[in-house]
Design an enzyme around this catalytic site. Structure first.
Site, mmCIF file in Angstrom:
data_model
loop_
_atom_site.group_PDB
_atom_site.id
_atom_site.type_symbol
_atom_site.label_atom_id
_atom_site.label_comp_id
_atom_site.label_asym_id
_atom_site.label_seq_id
_atom_site.Cartn_x
_atom_site.Cartn_y
_atom_site.Cartn_z
ATOM 1 N N TYR A 55 -13.073 2.995 4.497
ATOM 2 C CA TYR A 55 -11.776 3.257 4.116
ATOM 3 C C TYR A 55 -11.548 1.946 2.859
ATOM 4 C CZ TYR A 55 -13.034 7.123 7.556
ATOM 5 O OH TYR A 55 -13.309 7.541 8.242
ATOM 6 N N GLU B 191 -15.146 3.811 -0.340
ATOM 7 C CA GLU B 191 -13.698 4.131 -0.641
ATOM 8 C C GLU B 191 -14.571 5.765 -0.637
ATOM 9 O OE1 GLU B 191 -10.618 4.379 -0.273
ATOM 10 O OE2 GLU B 191 -10.859 6.333 -1.666
ATOM 11 N N CYS C 258 -3.003 4.509 11.010
ATOM 12 C CA CYS C 258 -1.285 4.149 10.789
ATOM 13 C C CYS C 258 -0.743 5.899 11.804
ATOM 14 C CB CYS C 258 -1.387 4.447 9.177
ATOM 15 S SG CYS C 258 -2.011 5.931 8.632
ATOM 16 N N CYS D 260 18.069 5.700 -3.085
ATOM 17 C CA CYS D 260 17.184 5.272 -1.558
ATOM 18 C C CYS D 260 17.442 4.045 -1.244
ATOM 19 C CB CYS D 260 15.746 6.379 -1.431
ATOM 20 S SG CYS D 260 14.818 6.060 0.136
ATOM 21 N N CYS E 221 23.915 5.409 5.559
ATOM 22 C CA CYS E 221 23.290 6.533 3.912
ATOM 23 C C CYS E 221 23.627 7.517 4.065
ATOM 24 C CB CYS E 221 21.687 6.313 3.938
ATOM 25 S SG CYS E 221 20.631 7.580 2.793
HETATM 26 N N1 SAH Z 1 -8.480 -0.079 3.238
HETATM 27 C C1 SAH Z 1 -6.637 0.747 2.200
HETATM 28 C C2 SAH Z 1 -6.656 1.895 2.127
HETATM 29 C C3 SAH Z 1 -6.924 2.313 3.164
HETATM 30 S S1 SAH Z 1 -5.938 4.037 2.893
HETATM 31 C C4 SAH Z 1 -6.217 -0.427 2.220
HETATM 32 O O1 SAH Z 1 -5.475 -0.846 3.040
HETATM 33 O O2 SAH Z 1 -5.471 -0.933 1.095
HETATM 34 C C5 SAH Z 1 -7.054 5.001 3.794
HETATM 35 C C6 SAH Z 1 -8.158 5.038 2.314
HETATM 36 O O3 SAH Z 1 -9.518 6.421 2.774
HETATM 37 C C7 SAH Z 1 -7.821 6.242 0.853
HETATM 38 O O4 SAH Z 1 -8.220 5.759 -0.116
HETATM 39 C C8 SAH Z 1 -7.992 7.043 0.879
HETATM 40 O O5 SAH Z 1 -8.955 7.962 -0.488
HETATM 41 C C9 SAH Z 1 -10.073 6.743 1.150
HETATM 42 N N2 SAH Z 1 -10.348 8.288 2.260
HETATM 43 C C10 SAH Z 1 -9.934 9.052 3.016
HETATM 44 N N3 SAH Z 1 -10.979 10.371 3.411
HETATM 45 C C11 SAH Z 1 -12.086 8.994 3.043
HETATM 46 C C12 SAH Z 1 -13.534 9.411 3.576
HETATM 47 N N4 SAH Z 1 -14.008 10.353 4.077
HETATM 48 N N5 SAH Z 1 -14.024 8.522 2.920
HETATM 49 C C13 SAH Z 1 -13.693 7.276 2.863
HETATM 50 N N6 SAH Z 1 -13.148 7.428 2.551
HETATM 51 C C14 SAH Z 1 -11.624 7.621 2.333
#
Ligand code: SAH
Length: 451
Positions: A313, A334, A409, A158, A71
């Site tokens: 989450y 969420e 992550c 990209c 790249c």
């Molecule tokens: N499990 C899902 C999303 C993971 S990403 C998947 O695999 O697709 C993390 C997520 O946590 C996001 O959607 C974000 O909006 C949410 N989030 C961030 N802070 C938070 C909080 N304090 N309480 C609840 N959700 C939250």
């Protein structure tokens, strides 16, 4: 050691950000773009008390892991960190990163085995956000930010993105040229176009194009729609959206969207389920990797048909919904309203009747559920990079689940949180890394804890 020195180094390790590490006496020297095993001359650009930062001046003997970089903007762009080494050595670096975090930061005695991954290491992304700005000659440019900076590296091709994204960026550049729409300037907060945000549903090929704008409306809207729908992948563009972000902030997306063409969502399939993807809700960026990750999360959950699963989450509900048919009920939590709306729609579109979703902060919702007497058998945690609030962990432990499946992550915050779980009586039984972000510094981890 002082600035502008040239020193000979052997690279013996990598930092969590992917820079090579070498030692010169007591000094640790970080060299960006270096590989473990490189013998090189580093040009020192910054000296601190204990460490220094250098750039590669000359490679005397290259590492055996090195490959040819494919790249042209790799050196300057902040996207990829590992295009100069083989994928197998990248995987080993990522495995070691998880191992180090768990052992050193978490004090956890467990061996991290080989990272799970797909063979698709280019073009795997289903989402891109490209900032828009001006170059020195006031031409509108778009690409990625340089490493640790807000300087835009002009680039429409990209390698991590599907080729359709390049086609779309070119069509939008034509629209910019015709409409004379001004690029947003972060310094003065003037100008309109801030970011070009594209999503692709890999299983159906459907595309969503979103322009993030510092305004309520945009000139020559029809020119934009025509430019996009007539481009080579125009028939796949099912949704064109403006996202309005008038805040003086680094956060890419504002809270409000206007659909200017087509639908408010694109349709995808993941783990045998149908999902609607909307502009504001979180959706994993590497679908093939996600299938591996979710399968592992489900295996770790070891569900019984009588189990209640609490998915904290939960984003658009994806993890919980892939578990729903193997348990009694799923409760998702969420914080983003639009994601909860998607989660409910996703449940409905897949005829899943044993899932409900709560829009709230994870900590508050967990407490409320505890007070209501909810005692999940399995809790799934998938927080953003900063990890879980301590209160969330404390409430989860009070709920006394048989298993906690933690998807993360960021190995460092995962290790920190596992240490807290450990103090409260929950230990790690099994762990695996899943590479969802080939060629970048990021890696996903999934592990399971029990009392
Ligand atoms: N499990 C899902 C999303 C993971 S990403 C998947 O695999 O697709 C993390 C997520 O946590 C996001 O959607 C974000 O909006 C949410 N989030 C961030 N802070 C938070 C909080 N304090 N309480 C609840 N959700 C939250």
């Amino acid at each position: 050691m002082k600035k502008n020195d040239d020193i000979k180094l052997t690279i013996t390790g990598l930092s969590s950000e992917g820079s090579g590490i070498g030692r010169d006496g007591e000094m640790v020297v970080f060299v960006e773009g270096a590989a473990v095993g490189d013998e090189l001359i580093a040009h020192i650009i910054k000296v601190k008390k204990r460490y220094a930062i250098g750039t590669i001046k000359q490679i005397i003997k290259p590492s055996k892991d090195r490959i040819e970089v494919d790249c042209p903007v790799f050196k300057s762009c902040g996207g990829c960190s590992y295009r100069h080494i083989s994928y197998s050595s990248e995987l080993e670096i990522k495995r070691q990163k998880i191992q180090d975090a768990l052992t050193r930061l978490g004090g956890i005695d467990i061996k991290v085995e080989d990272i799970l991954h797909t063979d698709l290491i280019d073009g795997y992304r289903n989402k891109a956000q490209h900032p828009v700005g001006l170059d020195m000659k006031n031409n509108v440019i778009t690409g990625f930010y340089a490493k640790k900076s807000h300087r835009i590296i002009n680039n429409t091709k990209c390698l991590l993105e599907p080729t359709e994204f390049e086609t779309i960026l070119k069509a939008i550049k034509n629209y910019i040229f015709i409409s004379k729409i001004k690029a947003y300037d972060e310094q003065t907060h003037r100008g309109i176009l801030r970011n070009i945000y594209i999503r692709q549903a890999k299983s159906t090929g459907e595309l969503m194009v979103c322009l993030v704008v510092n305004s309520d409306s945009v000139p020559h809207k029809q020119v934009l729609i025509d430019a996009l729908t007539s481009c080579p992948c125009g028939d796949k563009i099912k949704s064109i959206v403006f996202n309005h972000n008038k805040e003086d902030t680094n956060v890419v997306l504002g809270k409000r969207c206007t659909i200017i063409h087509g639908q408010d969502h694109i349709k995808d399939e993941l783990c045998g389920l149908k999902f609607n993807i909307t502009p504001l809700s979180f959706y994993q960026v590497n679908p093939l990797g996600t299938e591996i990750l979710y399968a592992k999360a489900k295996e770790f959950a070891a569900l019984k048909s009588t189990d209640t699963v609490l998915d904290l989450y939960c984003g658009a509900g994806t993890i919980g919904l892939t578990m729903a048919k193997d348990c009694k009920q799923v409760i998702g939590v969420e914080i983003i309203k639009e994601a909860i709306k998607s989660a409910n729609e996703n449940a409905q579109n897949n005829n899943i009747e044993n899932a409900r979703f709560i829009c709230d902060d994870a900590s508050g919702a967990a407490k409320t559920l505890f007070d209501e007497g909810i005692r999940p058998n399995v809790v799934v945690l998938d927080p953003p990079r900063k990890g879980c609030d301590t209160e969330v962990i404390e409430t989860v432990v009070k709920m006394n689940p048989e298993r906690v499946v933690y998807v993360s992550c960021d190995p460092a915050t995962l290790a920190r949180d596992c240490k807290i779980f450990g103090e409260l009586g929950y230990g790690v039984d099994d762990v695996v890394g899943v590479d969802m972000f080939a060629r970048t510094v990021h890696v996903e981890t999934v592990l399971v804890l029990s009392r």
